[in-house]
Design an enzyme around this catalytic site. Sequence first.
Site, mmCIF file in Angstrom:
data_model
loop_
_atom_site.group_PDB
_atom_site.id
_atom_site.type_symbol
_atom_site.label_atom_id
_atom_site.label_comp_id
_atom_site.label_asym_id
_atom_site.label_seq_id
_atom_site.Cartn_x
_atom_site.Cartn_y
_atom_site.Cartn_z
ATOM 1 N N LYS A 50 0.841 -1.203 0.000
ATOM 2 C CA LYS A 50 0.000 0.000 0.000
ATOM 3 C C LYS A 50 0.876 1.254 0.000
ATOM 4 O O LYS A 50 0.665 2.176 -0.759
ATOM 5 C CB LYS A 50 -0.919 -0.036 1.227
ATOM 6 N N HIS A 103 -4.091 -33.125 18.301
ATOM 7 C CA HIS A 103 -2.942 -33.904 18.766
ATOM 8 C C HIS A 103 -1.819 -32.992 19.228
ATOM 9 O O HIS A 103 -0.671 -33.416 19.317
ATOM 10 C CB HIS A 103 -2.477 -34.833 17.636
ATOM 11 N N GLU A 112 10.469 -4.663 4.549
ATOM 12 C CA GLU A 112 10.567 -6.064 4.135
ATOM 13 C C GLU A 112 10.262 -6.214 2.655
ATOM 14 O O GLU A 112 10.984 -6.889 1.901
ATOM 15 C CB GLU A 112 9.575 -6.926 4.936
HETATM 16 O O1 F6P Z 1 3.209 -2.810 9.729
HETATM 17 C C1 F6P Z 1 1.843 -2.978 9.623
HETATM 18 C C2 F6P Z 1 1.352 -2.707 8.245
HETATM 19 O O2 F6P Z 1 1.275 -1.339 8.025
HETATM 20 C C3 F6P Z 1 0.019 -3.371 8.001
HETATM 21 O O3 F6P Z 1 -1.033 -2.644 8.478
HETATM 22 C C4 F6P Z 1 0.045 -3.551 6.529
HETATM 23 O O4 F6P Z 1 -0.894 -4.501 6.115
HETATM 24 C C5 F6P Z 1 1.469 -4.001 6.331
HETATM 25 O O5 F6P Z 1 2.204 -3.243 7.258
HETATM 26 C C6 F6P Z 1 2.021 -3.824 4.948
HETATM 27 O O6 F6P Z 1 1.996 -2.486 4.536
HETATM 28 P P1 F6P Z 1 2.182 -2.084 3.039
HETATM 29 O O7 F6P Z 1 1.085 -2.682 2.255
HETATM 30 O O8 F6P Z 1 2.138 -0.580 3.030
HETATM 31 O O9 F6P Z 1 3.518 -2.601 2.581
#
Ligand code: F6P
Length: 549
Positions: A206, A383, A212
């Site tokens: 987003k 289990h 990451e």
């Molecule tokens: O760190 C939390 C968060 O902001 C979530 O709310 C979101 O889904 C995720 O990181 C990934 O964010 P983005 O889509 O901006 O990479």
Amino acid sequence: MTSARTARALAALEAHRIALEQQSIASLFDEDPRRFQRYHVQLDDLLFDYSKHRIDDIALAHLIELARSCDLEGKRKALFLGEKINSTEGRAVQHMALRNLSGRPVPIDGRDAMPDVLATRARVMTFAENVRSGALKGATGKPFTDIVNIGIGGSDLGPAMAARALSPFIQPGLRAHFVSNVDGADIADTLADLDLESTLFIISSKTFTTQETMTNAASARILVSQLLGEAAVGDHFAAVSTKLDLVAKFGIREDRVFGFWDWVGGRYSIWSSIGLALAIAIGPEHFEAFLLGGFDIDEHFQQAPIESNIPALMGLIGVYYRNVCGHGAHAVIPYDQRLARFPAYLQQLEMESNGKSVTRDGAPVTLATASVIWGEPGTNGQHAFFQLLHQGVDIIPVDFLVAAEPTAADAHHHGLLFANCLAQSEALMRGRSQAEVESILNLQGLSARDIAALAPHKVFPGNRPSTTLMYRALTPRNLGRLVALYEHKVFVQSVIWDINAFDQWGVELGKELCSRLAPIVMSKDAPTAGLDGSTAGLINYRRVVMANG
Ligand code: F6P
């Protein structure tokens, strides 16, 4: 601040809880042979059974009064009207627009959002179709066989969960993969067996700044340009984001960039272009059926009276256990292997949404908020951790999810799976008393002394509540229904707790500290003075380990 009316409803619930404790759930069934009929809701081929809860008509009436005291109906209306209920970010919350199949407009910021929604969806579907048909190819002319979604949180969990859930609907010859962790093992293991010439990467973020995702995207880009040449990058990457300027900088071709809007929260974004990998895998028709399932629940949530409104009942029953009984955990156990990632998906949905400790106006909450959500598919869980569910000291309400009919064309396996699901909810409810245990051991011929020693270990307290959500089969439409049910459950609970379910400031501090620490960690000798003793000690220990090879 809790209103006097809300406080009265909570006090009535508390008083009634004490009265209800005199009765077991099993005895409620004995008293009322029609209990199941009265305490379930059927919505098309979805069945919500809430009869195995420690509630009766009086408790339900108090819960409904609690909901009304918090103006659940008014707040539901505000949600669907696109009011800026995400107040700390100044945003409307309108993921429902993405699955609005009614033809009705959805006003956001004074204009109808639907033309943009439909145009973007049409582009997503055309792109998906072109990948599926092989019309779109990699740089060396090979059609795409492997789609790798790079994203994390809401930009990963939704499509990853759904692609697994709907694996029978994936086009033969196509595979969807999901890389999320900044741990290089994730991308390395995912790509180990893939042919990059027939691999399409989708960078889903987003914000297009998430560490990451950007790190994994950069690694994938380097691999593609090393193996296929820099010019191939345009053919092997697509992106989904609300930040189109940042995507352009990354070098992804404009016609392969799919947007969405800030009124779609990350953990509610599976319905948006973030579903691209899923749409490619299962195809536009099934993706639209998934949207239709979400729309079914929006209609139900808006129209059904609270008394028979499934998300409202799910939310209110959860509030009862959390706030009146003090239970802090909630298990979600799908008796459906393909829903293996559903509990993880719900962890983000529920815990990132409602893991809050201030109310909408910034005051400390007076009621406990989100429970710890966890789970694994049954029968495996039986289990592993079911021992604690049955005989541990904590009561953990459970949601059982199960299909009515087999999907794997294997009636025998499914019959056993279904029987196990029912057996667990029955065992949790019924338990086994000391007298029952003693009589069983007696019949087995044990001595009085052995019976006395063994019996306490074999007693199950029972009276442990559960919901069963049954769907005809795990189809795209039913998956859409399940996801939307939990989304609205989260909303209902946020209304009772008077918190903003749509921001997530609690994730920021760790991100900030990581940006500060990463350069120190990656340097051989950057000073660690000023860090706390533990953090400095751990960094220095790692330096020694690395120096010693
Ligand atoms: O760190 C939390 C968060 O902001 C979530 O709310 C979101 O889904 C995720 O990181 C990934 O964010 P983005 O889509 O901006 O990479």
